[in-house]
Design an enzyme around this catalytic site. Structure first.
Site, PDB file in Angstrom:
ATOM      1  N   ASP A 299       0.857  -1.283  -0.011  1.00  0.00           N
ATOM      2  CA  ASP A 299      -0.036   0.020   0.025  1.00  0.00           C
ATOM      3  C   ASP A 299       1.026   1.417   0.106  1.00  0.00           C
ATOM      4  O   ASP A 299       0.689   2.153   0.816  1.00  0.00           O
ATOM      5  CB  ASP A 299      -1.028   0.053   1.272  1.00  0.00           C
ATOM      6  CG  ASP A 299      -1.755  -1.355   1.327  1.00  0.00           C
ATOM      7  OD1 ASP A 299      -2.113  -1.878   0.375  1.00  0.00           O
ATOM      8  OD2 ASP A 299      -1.922  -1.817   2.505  1.00  0.00           O
TER       9      ASP A 299
ATOM     10  N   GLU B 205     -11.251  -0.258  -3.997  1.00  0.00           N
ATOM     11  CA  GLU B 205     -10.725   0.142  -2.729  1.00  0.00           C
ATOM     12  C   GLU B 205      -9.542   1.090  -3.211  1.00  0.00           C
ATOM     13  O   GLU B 205      -9.231   1.302  -4.246  1.00  0.00           O
ATOM     14  CB  GLU B 205     -10.026  -0.980  -1.645  1.00  0.00           C
ATOM     15  CG  GLU B 205      -9.164  -1.741  -2.388  1.00  0.00           C
ATOM     16  CD  GLU B 205      -8.685  -3.013  -1.529  1.00  0.00           C
ATOM     17  OE1 GLU B 205      -9.379  -3.461  -0.679  1.00  0.00           O
ATOM     18  OE2 GLU B 205      -7.537  -3.818  -1.844  1.00  0.00           O
TER      19      GLU B 205
HETATM   20  O1  FUB Z   1      -3.349  -3.804   2.951  1.00  0.00           O
HETATM   21  C1  FUB Z   1      -4.538  -4.110   3.521  1.00  0.00           C
HETATM   22  C2  FUB Z   1      -5.427  -3.658   2.579  1.00  0.00           C
HETATM   23  O2  FUB Z   1      -5.036  -4.248   1.424  1.00  0.00           O
HETATM   24  C3  FUB Z   1      -5.428  -2.289   2.023  1.00  0.00           C
HETATM   25  O3  FUB Z   1      -5.864  -1.288   2.955  1.00  0.00           O
HETATM   26  C4  FUB Z   1      -6.023  -2.385   0.726  1.00  0.00           C
HETATM   27  O4  FUB Z   1      -6.037  -1.273  -0.254  1.00  0.00           O
HETATM   28  C5  FUB Z   1      -5.373  -3.829   0.256  1.00  0.00           C
HETATM   29  O5  FUB Z   1      -4.074  -3.286  -0.457  1.00  0.00           O
END
Ligand code: FUB
Length: 444
Positions: free
Chosen positions: A31, A202
């Site tokens: 991320d 997301e």
């Molecule tokens: O790293 C945990 C979660 O997985 C993140 O918040 C999302 O964006 C995905 O990458």
């Protein structure tokens, strides 16, 4: 000095790693939110770990945050842990849920936004804020989460007029809220971002270029793995029109990204799990990104070479190539601690590595880190292409076997200046099927 500041300083590990992909290999990082503050490039990623025995973490196990800065154009400095899960004033202890963060600068203050599991049980994740006078902390962590928001993946946009927008969420819907000037409270109820294509989303990240708002996000089209997509609009609230993918699916699991303009070049930061082979142990990466004349984004292909320009004195990790022909790469072994090497080199194999910074031409020598179980042949370093100007010629030496590594040095045959693409060409007899293993080159 306050005890907490002293501990912070001691934890600021000066671990460095080269800017090729993945960006660091001493820990798993995911991320990556990159930001440029006062001309310097920083990354605020999350941190994947292998769960300790007995810890119930079948999914991600993410206990804290590190942060990084780019030093000398090619090495990443790790500042150590800047927030541990058990320091989150409002967080549930040991919940291993420190997912994707972001950090922005407003006035003279840096605001670090992060999701965590609240101990009041009110949501899967809430978003908290820390403030600091320095991009590297230490941050003062707010006692409570931002009221009125539930969700993951905070992504911030500070518009030209100083107004700040917080994008967030994961699932079928993504949201945006304007923040108050204090950056810790919402000024408007979350608004759903409309007109995005179907599927799980997301990792919202919005940036502005030439008056256009680029709303970018991780996206799973039904029946397809994670892609990075984007939509454009004329206001931070949208409406946005979907414009396509920035990166295709690169395997099962997640892909979370950010985009910055650094020294005039656009860079896409993202993550992959190619070195762990497990999609919950990810590694951050970066590749250059380009726009077409009509403002659309050209799709980015993940590369090993990544970004950055090694300078005189930096190792040139030739195994993170732009182009390879007739040779392979694999992990190093023997007396070499870690990393990759170019192997299975044959007559006229070549490896190309772009963007080496020769500066004003001060380098007079070149070193090579090699291992070899035979002594027939040599390898040449040329500029631009396999037939380009010859700048160094290394004899192959027997180093006591293929697992025994040695640094050898030759004079540079030409004064070379500026940024150059280099090509290593391996020469021997046609019947020698393994000429030399090469780990790195270095200008001196
Ligand atoms: O790293 C945990 C979660 O997985 C993140 O918040 C999302 O964006 C995905 O990458």
């Amino acid at each position: 000095m306050k005890k907490s500041n002293l501990i912070f300083l001691l934890l600021s590990i000066c671990y460095t790693s080269l800017a090729q992909n993945p960006l660091v290999t001493h820990l798993f990082t995911a991320d990556p939110t990159a930001r440029v503050f006062d001309g310097k490039l920083y990354i605020y990623p999350s941190h994947d770990i292998v769960p300790e025995h007995g810890v119930d973490a079948p999914k991600f196990c993410m206990p804290d945050y590190h942060m990084f800065s780019l030093e000398n154009g090619s090495t990443w400095k790790d500042y150590g842990v800047i927030l541990d899960q058990n320091e989150v004033p409002w967080g549930e202890k040991n919940s291993n849920g420190m997912w994707a963060p972001d950090c922005v600068k407003k006035g003279n203050t840096y605001y670090y936004y992060y999701p965590a599991k609240p101990k009041d049980g009110s949501a899967f994740r809430r978003i908290g804020v820390g403030t600091s006078k320095s991009p590297t902390g230490p941050f003062k962590w707010g006692k409570s989460y931002i009221k009125g928001l539930k969700g993951i993946d905070p992504g911030l946009l500070i518009d030209d007029d100083g107004k700040t927008y917080l994008y967030f969420g994961g699932g079928k819907e993504l949201f945006v809220s304007q923040l108050k000037d204090n950056m810790k409270e919402i000024a408007s109820e979350p608004i759903k971002i409309e007109a995005l294509p179907e599927g799980y989303k997301e990792g919202s990240f919005c940036f502005k270029k030439d008056g256009i708002y680029y709303f970018t996000f991780a996206h799973v089209f039904p029946g397809e793995g994670y892609t990075i997509g984007y939509a454009t609009g004329k206001s931070p609230f949208g409406p946005f029109q979907y414009r396509g993918k920035i990166m295709d699916n690169i395997g099962n699991g997640t892909n979370h990204h950010s985009i910055v303009n650094y020294q005039g070049k656009w860079i896409l930061f993202y993550h992959w799990w190619d070195i762990s082979g497990y999609n919950k142990l990810r590694s951050m990466r970066a590749d250059y990104m380009e726009f077409k004349e009509d403002g659309s984004i050209k799709k980015v292909k993940p590369s090993l070479r990544g970004i950055g320009s090694p300078k005189v004195g930096d190792t040139i990790q030739i195994d993170r190539y732009n182009e390879i022909n007739g040779a392979k790469t694999t992990f190093v072994g023997g007396n070499e601690p870690s990393g990759w090497m170019v192997c299975d080199t044959r007559m006229l194999s070549h490896v190309k590595f772009n963007n080496v910074d020769f500066g004003n031409g001060s380098a007079t020598k070149m070193q090579a880190r090699i291992s070899s179980g035979q002594r027939i042949g040599h390898f040449e370093v040329r500029l631009g292409n396999p037939k380009g100007q010859l700048i160094a010629d290394f004899p192959v030496q027997y180093t006591d076997g293929w697992n025994s590594w040695k640094t050898i040095e030759v004079p540079l045959l030409e004064k070379v200046t500026g940024n150059q693409d280099i090509v290593v060409v391996f020469i021997s007899h046609w019947d020698v099927d393994k000429i030399v293993n090469l780990n790195w080159l270095l200008l001196k």
